[in-house]
Scaffold this motif. Structure first.
Motif, PDB file in Angstrom:
ATOM      1  N   UNK A 119      17.241 -18.480  37.661  1.00  0.00           N
ATOM      2  CA  UNK A 119      15.866 -18.695  37.861  1.00  0.00           C
ATOM      3  C   UNK A 119      15.260 -17.107  37.388  1.00  0.00           C
ATOM      4  N   UNK A 120      15.605 -16.406  38.299  1.00  0.00           N
ATOM      5  CA  UNK A 120      15.167 -14.842  37.936  1.00  0.00           C
ATOM      6  C   UNK A 120      15.663 -14.296  36.596  1.00  0.00           C
ATOM      7  N   UNK A 121      16.673 -14.744  36.161  1.00  0.00           N
ATOM      8  CA  UNK A 121      17.107 -14.123  34.602  1.00  0.00           C
ATOM      9  C   UNK A 121      16.219 -14.795  33.584  1.00  0.00           C
ATOM     10  N   UNK A 122      15.699 -16.040  33.704  1.00  0.00           N
ATOM     11  CA  UNK A 122      14.738 -16.954  32.861  1.00  0.00           C
ATOM     12  C   UNK A 122      13.361 -16.282  33.063  1.00  0.00           C
ATOM     13  N   UNK A 123      13.012 -15.777  34.237  1.00  0.00           N
ATOM     14  CA  UNK A 123      11.609 -14.967  34.406  1.00  0.00           C
ATOM     15  C   UNK A 123      11.649 -13.630  33.596  1.00  0.00           C
ATOM     16  N   UNK A 124      12.647 -13.095  33.914  1.00  0.00           N
ATOM     17  CA  UNK A 124      13.081 -11.763  33.419  1.00  0.00           C
ATOM     18  C   UNK A 124      12.939 -11.924  31.709  1.00  0.00           C
ATOM     19  N   UNK A 125      13.560 -12.534  31.395  1.00  0.00           N
ATOM     20  CA  UNK A 125      13.621 -13.045  29.933  1.00  0.00           C
ATOM     21  C   UNK A 125      12.094 -13.444  29.199  1.00  0.00           C
ATOM     22  N   UNK A 126      11.501 -14.283  30.164  1.00  0.00           N
ATOM     23  CA  UNK A 126      10.115 -14.521  29.532  1.00  0.00           C
ATOM     24  C   UNK A 126       9.273 -13.386  29.559  1.00  0.00           C
ATOM     25  N   UNK A 127       9.101 -12.469  30.726  1.00  0.00           N
ATOM     26  CA  UNK A 127       8.494 -11.503  30.900  1.00  0.00           C
ATOM     27  C   UNK A 127       8.674 -10.533  29.766  1.00  0.00           C
ATOM     28  N   UNK A 128      10.031 -10.501  29.168  1.00  0.00           N
ATOM     29  CA  UNK A 128      10.184  -9.424  28.011  1.00  0.00           C
ATOM     30  C   UNK A 128      10.367 -10.086  26.734  1.00  0.00           C
ATOM     31  N   UNK A 129       9.903 -11.452  26.541  1.00  0.00           N
ATOM     32  CA  UNK A 129       9.721 -11.924  25.333  1.00  0.00           C
ATOM     33  C   UNK A 129      11.178 -12.042  24.664  1.00  0.00           C
ATOM     34  N   UNK A 130      12.200 -12.727  25.491  1.00  0.00           N
ATOM     35  CA  UNK A 130      13.460 -12.935  25.082  1.00  0.00           C
ATOM     36  C   UNK A 130      13.827 -14.163  25.195  1.00  0.00           C
ATOM     37  N   UNK A 131      14.692 -14.935  24.403  1.00  0.00           N
ATOM     38  CA  UNK A 131      15.052 -16.140  24.362  1.00  0.00           C
ATOM     39  C   UNK A 131      16.190 -16.161  25.729  1.00  0.00           C
ATOM     40  N   UNK A 132      16.628 -17.232  26.198  1.00  0.00           N
ATOM     41  CA  UNK A 132      17.372 -17.403  27.252  1.00  0.00           C
ATOM     42  C   UNK A 132      18.409 -18.529  27.318  1.00  0.00           C
ATOM     43  N   UNK A 133      19.697 -18.111  27.326  1.00  0.00           N
ATOM     44  CA  UNK A 133      20.576 -19.364  27.567  1.00  0.00           C
ATOM     45  C   UNK A 133      21.053 -19.508  28.609  1.00  0.00           C
ATOM     46  N   UNK A 134      21.109 -20.411  29.266  1.00  0.00           N
ATOM     47  CA  UNK A 134      21.743 -20.937  30.801  1.00  0.00           C
ATOM     48  C   UNK A 134      22.513 -21.778  30.824  1.00  0.00           C
ATOM     49  N   UNK A 135      23.843 -21.130  31.260  1.00  0.00           N
ATOM     50  CA  UNK A 135      25.128 -21.998  31.409  1.00  0.00           C
ATOM     51  C   UNK A 135      25.215 -22.302  32.708  1.00  0.00           C
ATOM     52  N   UNK A 136      25.975 -23.754  32.578  1.00  0.00           N
ATOM     53  CA  UNK A 136      26.107 -24.385  34.070  1.00  0.00           C
ATOM     54  C   UNK A 136      27.469 -24.566  34.263  1.00  0.00           C
ATOM     55  N   UNK A 137      28.121 -23.864  35.264  1.00  0.00           N
ATOM     56  CA  UNK A 137      29.441 -23.924  35.210  1.00  0.00           C
ATOM     57  C   UNK A 137      29.809 -24.912  36.413  1.00  0.00           C
ATOM     58  N   UNK A 138      28.776 -25.245  37.338  1.00  0.00           N
ATOM     59  CA  UNK A 138      28.854 -26.137  38.325  1.00  0.00           C
ATOM     60  C   UNK A 138      27.586 -26.628  38.611  1.00  0.00           C
ATOM     61  N   UNK A 139      27.745 -27.932  39.111  1.00  0.00           N
ATOM     62  CA  UNK A 139      26.558 -28.845  39.410  1.00  0.00           C
ATOM     63  C   UNK A 139      25.909 -28.511  40.768  1.00  0.00           C
ATOM     64  N   UNK A 140      25.050 -27.413  40.975  1.00  0.00           N
ATOM     65  CA  UNK A 140      24.088 -27.266  42.088  1.00  0.00           C
ATOM     66  C   UNK A 140      22.980 -27.962  42.154  1.00  0.00           C
ATOM     67  N   UNK A 141      22.485 -28.622  43.023  1.00  0.00           N
ATOM     68  CA  UNK A 141      23.251 -28.768  44.262  1.00  0.00           C
ATOM     69  C   UNK A 141      24.016 -29.847  44.530  1.00  0.00           C
ATOM     70  N   UNK A 142      24.318 -30.727  43.469  1.00  0.00           N
ATOM     71  CA  UNK A 142      25.196 -31.840  43.491  1.00  0.00           C
ATOM     72  C   UNK A 142      26.297 -31.412  44.280  1.00  0.00           C
ATOM     73  N   UNK A 143      27.026 -30.308  43.855  1.00  0.00           N
ATOM     74  CA  UNK A 143      28.542 -29.973  44.522  1.00  0.00           C
ATOM     75  C   UNK A 143      28.131 -29.748  46.118  1.00  0.00           C
ATOM     76  N   UNK A 144      27.080 -29.190  46.438  1.00  0.00           N
ATOM     77  CA  UNK A 144      26.704 -29.127  47.853  1.00  0.00           C
ATOM     78  C   UNK A 144      26.510 -30.257  48.436  1.00  0.00           C
TER      79      UNK A 144
END
Length: 419
Positions: free
Chosen positions: A123-148
Motif C-alpha cells: 500500500x505505501x509502496x504504491x503511494x510512494x510510486x504515485x507521488x514520484x510519478x513511477x509505475x508500480x508492479x505489485x507481486x502477490x506471494x500469499x493471499x492476505x487476508x485469506x490465509x489469515x
C-alpha cells in the motif's frame, strides 16, 4: 533500454539468510542484463533474532552489497510471534518507505516493484510510486487476508479482516501490473467479484523458482557427513518449518505405521514450535525411524534433497490451495531430481503437470504411508522416469527463464502506466 528498479519487500533476504531470496535471484539476473537494482528490506530478519541495524546504531539505513546485489535495510523494531509486536514492525517499515527518496533519489528509479504478503508495505509502496510519478508492479506471494482466515480461523465478517480485504482490493486496483506466484490469481480476482475494478489483462503469473547453476554448485561443494543421510536406507526427507500449518504430525504418524520396516528412514530438517511435541511423541511410541535433524544452512539443502528417495511437501489443507501454490521447497525438490510426495491436493498442481511424483487427496497418515510404499516398491525404470521428470521440470523454473517473463511484466507496467 536499461532501467533502474527498486524492489521494496519487507521480507527480502539474501540466500545466506534463509528461503525468502526470490528477489535476490531476480536482481542478480536483471543486473546481468544491464538493469540497475536496489532491494529495500526490513533490518529485522524474519523468524530470527537478527537485526541488521542494532538498537544503538545511529543510522536509519544500512547498505550491504551481497554478491553484487545491493540491499538497503531500513531500521525496524524487533518482534516475536504474530501479534502486536509484528504488526508494529509491519507498520513501522511501511511508513518508513517515504524516507528512502531523500537519500537515494539520485538513482532516479524507473519503476517500483513491491511484494506482499505484507499489505501495508504494498500500500505505501504504491503511494510512494504515485507521488514520484513511477509505475508500480505489485507481486502477490500469499493471499492476505485469506490465509489469515484459513489458517488462523478468523471470520470473513471480522472487522479487521474486512478492512484488510478492502485494502487488498485497493492495492490490486491501483497496481500497474500484478504478479501472482500462484497460477490462479485471475480466478481469485473473479471469485471476489473484483473483475470490474481490477483489469484482468494486467495479471501475470511468475512462480517461485530455482537457480540451477547455484543449486548444482551447492550440492557439489556442501556435502554433509551424516550416517542417517548417507546410508543405504530408503530415505523420506522433509525440509521446512515444523509448525501446525505444515502438518508434520501426519508424516510422523505415517512413519509410525511403517516403523517395522527398518530400512525406511524419515529425516526431518527444520525447526518450529511443534518439534518438541513431535520428538516426545516419537520417543513415547518408539518410532526410531524418524530423525529430527534441526535447522540447516540453506546451502546444504541441495545435497540433502539429492540423497532422498522421496522428498515430501507437507502443508495443512486449506481453501488457499484452490488458487494454486508456489512453495519454494517444491523447486528445490525438483532440482534434486527425485520423486516428490505432496500431502496436500491443490489446483494448478505442478507435480501432476510434470508427472514428477504424487499429490494426495487426503492427509491421512495411512495414505502417506501407502504413497511411501508405492515409491519404495517401484520398478527401477518407473523410478528413474519420475526422477528425470523432476529434473526437467526444474529447468522451466530456472530464474533465467523467470526473469525473461519478469521483463515482459516490467515493460507492460511502464507502457500502461498512467500519470
Amino acid at each position: 533500454m536499461s532501467k533502474t528498479i527498486w524492489i521494496i519487500n519487507h521480507y527480502a533476504l539474501t540466500p545466506s539468510q534463509g528461503g525468502l531470496s526470490r528477489h535476490y535471484f531476480f536482481a542478480k539476473e536483471l543486473i546481468s542484463r544491464g538493469y540497475a537494482v536496489r532491494i529495500f528490506s526490513s533490518s529485522t530478519i524474519h523468524n530470527t533474532d537478527i537485526n541488521m541495524i542494532e538498537k544503538d546504531e545511529k543510522c536509519f539505513f544500512k547498505d550491504v552489497d551481497y554478491k553484487g546485489v545491493m540491499y538497503t535495510y531500513l531500521k525496524s523494531t524487533p518482534y516475536h510471534g504474530n501479534w502486536i509486536s509484528r504488526i508494529k514492525n509491519m507498520l513501522g517499515f511501511a511508513f518508513s518507505i517515504k524516507k528512502i527518496w531523500k537519500k537515494y533519489c539520485w538513482e532516479k528509479p524507473d519503476i517500483i516493484y513491491t511484494s506482499t504478503p505484507d499489505l501495508f508495505t504494498a500500500w505505501k509502496a504504491e503511494k510512494f510510486a504515485k507521488k514520484h510519478k513511477l509505475p508500480c508492479v505489485v507481486e502477490v506471494r500469499d493471499l492476505w487476508p485469506l490465509s489469515i482466515v484459513e489458517y488462523k480461523g478468523f471470520s470473513n465478517s471480522n472487522p479487521a479482516i474486512r478492512v484488510l480485504y478492502s485494502l487488498e482490493k485497493k492495492i490490486y486496483r491501483r497496481a500497474d501490473a500484478l504478479v501472482f506466484t500462484m497460477e490462479g490469481g485471475k480466478d481469485y480476482i473473479k471469485e471476489k467479484g473484483w473483475g470490474k475494478k481490477v483489469d484482468l489483462n494486467k495479471i501475470f503469473n511468475l512462480n517461485n523458482g530455482i537457480d540451477i547453476s547455484e543449486q548444482n554448485s551447492h550440492r557439489a561443494e556442501n556435502a554433509l557427513s551424516d550416517t542417517d543421510l548417507n546410508n543405504n536406507n530408503f530415505k523420506v526427507i522433509y525440509a521446512g518449518s515444523i509448525r501446525m500449518v505444515n502438518a508434520v504430525d501426519m508424516l510422523v504418524k505415517a512413519a509410525e505405521i511403517l516403523k517395522e520396516k527398518e530400512d525406511v528412514s524419515f529425516l526431518i530438517y527444520g525447526d518450529g514450535d511443534m518439534r518438541g511435541e513431535l520428538e516426545c511423541y516419537c520417543a513415547e511410541k518408539g518410532i526410531n525411524s524418524v530423525k529430527f535433524k534441526g535447522r540447516v544452512d540453506k546451502k546444504y539443502i541441495p545435497y540433502i534433497c539429492s540423497k532422498a528417495n522421496v522428498n515430501v511437501i507437507s502443508v495443512k489443507q486449506t481453501g488457499v490451495s484452490e488458487y494454486g501454490v508456489s512453495w519454494n521447497k517444491l523447486f528445490d525438490y525438483m532440482a534434486a531430481g527425485k520423486p516428490i510426495l505432496s500431502t496436500v491436493k491443490v489446483n494448478y498442481d505442478l507435480i501432476e503437470k510434470y508427472d514428477c511424483g504424487f499429490s494426495l487427496d487426503d492427509q491421512k497418515p495411512e495414505s502417506i504411508a501407502e504413497a511411501v510404499l508405492k515409491v519404495y516398491n517401484m520398478s527401477d525404470s518407473e523410478y528413474a522416469r519420475l526422477c528425470k521428470n523432476a529434473e526437467n521440470a526444474a529447468k522451466d523454473f530456472d530464474y533465467s527463464i523467470l526473469t525473461t517473463k519478469l521483463e515482459e511484466v516490467i515493460d507492460y507496467a511502464v507502457e500502461h502506466y498512467k500519470r
